[in-house]
Design a protein around this motif. Structure first.
Motif: not given
Length: 467
Positions: A412-437
């Motif tokens: 029961n993890i819910t995500m709504f309007e989450v917008e995170l951009l790099p402070h410097e450098g390129e976008l890291v677009d591989d969030p890590f999840c393990w056994n998360a629903y």
């Protein structure tokens, strides 16, 4: 939960309590400069964790005891406030006198710098007691000047009180720099040298087994360890504090609560070397609003379940917060092998600026990397919502990290309007999840395809009868 039930009973019947004699805990004291013999105290007893109350002693000659003002100025009890004289006994005398009078104020005047050794201000006291700090109070300067007979785990302790207020326009200065340089964990030691084994460093301010507390408007800085800690308390309001220590200062959590419920933390500014706010086991109904954090380690729930213990945390809300230049943003951390649960957690409208690990659940927390054994039991994490989390992250780590137990997934993890951009450098677009629903209620930046929809097929039975 037994300690919370005992606390509730204490708050209901405080006015009827009759306890045994309380030691004033006199002891030999550190003298920063030359001191007159009138302010020297010989011999004494070690600070204990659970003092008991004795009848209030009469005030010193010349003390203000007018029932109209009910103000007990520490100078009237012999405090000097010159930054070198040990004023501990004067503060104790003022406290004892004020404790026996309804709606009394212990006044620390604005034109003084007062040195105190480790002291326990204990109750029960008459209702409406105020500890008003308008000047500066501080402990001895570092471990070398700390009296041998004093506890090295705590400095100012407020114990078994109901309806007390700690406030003022002054400063509580911790003199922590020499403590931070101790060559033992978690301190770095001089030139980066660190020996095995923990440090004995004092918590600056501790409230213990108390209820209906208010702490507001003070400046608290440079603590040797935690700045302010609430343990086994209920109905706590914290507002308008300015807490500051350098980013390199170890284990200097700003506000720490454990075994404490019904807490409001509003309009505080905290910068330090560890968690801005840390929420330990046994906490519930915690409301955090309009807090600015950084530098530090962000807002943390945990660490929970250490040494295979049970930990229960529920109904925590963080709203309208700012986290800047921090190692973490909003974090839940648990040890393998623990039991219990974390539930009903919401993070809403949190702005991040140059934060590493903006959103993190870590059920593999280990303070000694490489020395923690893999274990199957875990503290169950469920019902965590993230809404309107925006800002920038440090690209050295993915901004979102959900590392949940192999045997007990996060649900029961819910995500709504989450917008995170790099402070410097390129976008890291591989969030890590393990056994998360959970559920993506809106698209996020970066996308989180690793968060699994719905519920896992099966959950092992959760043994948490007291949560």
């Amino acid at each position: 939960m037994g300690i919370l039930r005992a606390l509730f009973s204490l708050c209901v019947v405080t006015s009827f309590l009759s306890l045994g004699p309380r030691s004033s805990l006199g002891r030999s004291h550190f003298h920063k400069g030359k001191q007159s013999s009138a302010h020297r105290v010989n011999g004494g007893h070690r600070v204990v964790e659970s003092p008991v109350r004795s009848p209030a002693e009469p005030p010193a000659t010349g003390a203000s005891t007018s029932l109209d003002s009910c103000v007990f100025d520490v100078r009237s009890f012999g405090a000097v406030g010159d930054g070198s004289t040990d004023d501990t006994e004067a503060f104790r005398s003022a406290w004892r006198a004020a404790c026996s009078v309804e709606s009394a104020t212990v006044l620390v005047p604005s034109d003084g710098v007062f040195i105190l050794t480790s002291t326990i201000f204990s109750g029960p006291c008459e209702p409406g007691l105020v500890f008003q700090v308008d000047g500066v109070i501080m402990p001895p300067d570092g471990p070398d000047n700390w009296p041998e007979s004093d506890s090295k785990h705590q400095w100012l302790v407020f114990y078994q009180l109901e309806g007390m207020t700690l406030r003022g326009e002054g400063t509580i200065e911790g003199n922590g720099e020499d403590w931070w340089n101790l060559p033992c964990k978690p301190h770095r030691g001089p030139h980066g040298s660190t020996l095995p084994g923990p440090c004995d460093s004092p918590v600056l301010i501790r409230f213990f087994v108390s209820c209906n507390l208010t702490v507001k408007d003070l400046r608290i800085e440079n603590s040797p360890q935690f700045h302010i800690k609430f343990d086994a308390c209920e109905d706590v309001h914290i507002e308008g504090l300015s807490i500051s220590s350098p980013a390199f200062s170890p284990n200097t959590d700003g506000i720490h609560i454990e075994n404490t419920r019904s807490v409001t933390i509003y309009n505080n500014m905290i910068g330090n070397g560890d968690d801005c706010i840390s929420i330990g086991p046994g906490c519930s109904d915690v409301d955090i609003q309009n807090v600015t954090c950084g530098p530090g380690h962000g807002i943390s729930i945990g660490s929970l379940g250490m040494h295979n213990s049970q930990a229960c945390v529920s109904n925590v809300s963080v709203k309208n917060a700012v986290v800047r230049n921090s190692d973490n943003g909003v974090r839940i951390k648990t040890w393998q092998g623990g039991m219990g649960s974390v539930s009903g957690i919401s993070f809403d409208n949190v702005y991040m600026e140059n934060v590493r690990n903006c959103i993190i659940i870590d059920q593999y927390y280990c303070s000694n990397k490489g020395y923690c054994q893999n274990q199957s039991s875990a503290v169950y994490v469920s019902g965590v919502s993230y809404a309107n989390i925006k800002g920038t992250y440090d690209v050295r780590s993915p901004p979102i990290h959900f590392a949940c137990s192999d045997t007990l997934p996060c649900t029961n993890i819910t995500m709504f309007e989450v917008e995170l951009l790099p402070h410097e450098g390129e976008l890291v677009d591989d969030p890590f999840c393990w056994n998360a629903y959970g559920a993506m209620q809106t698209a996020t930046i970066p996308p989180i395809p690793c968060l699994q929809d719905g519920q896992p097929e099966s959950l092992q039975e959760i043994a948490s009868p007291d949560c």
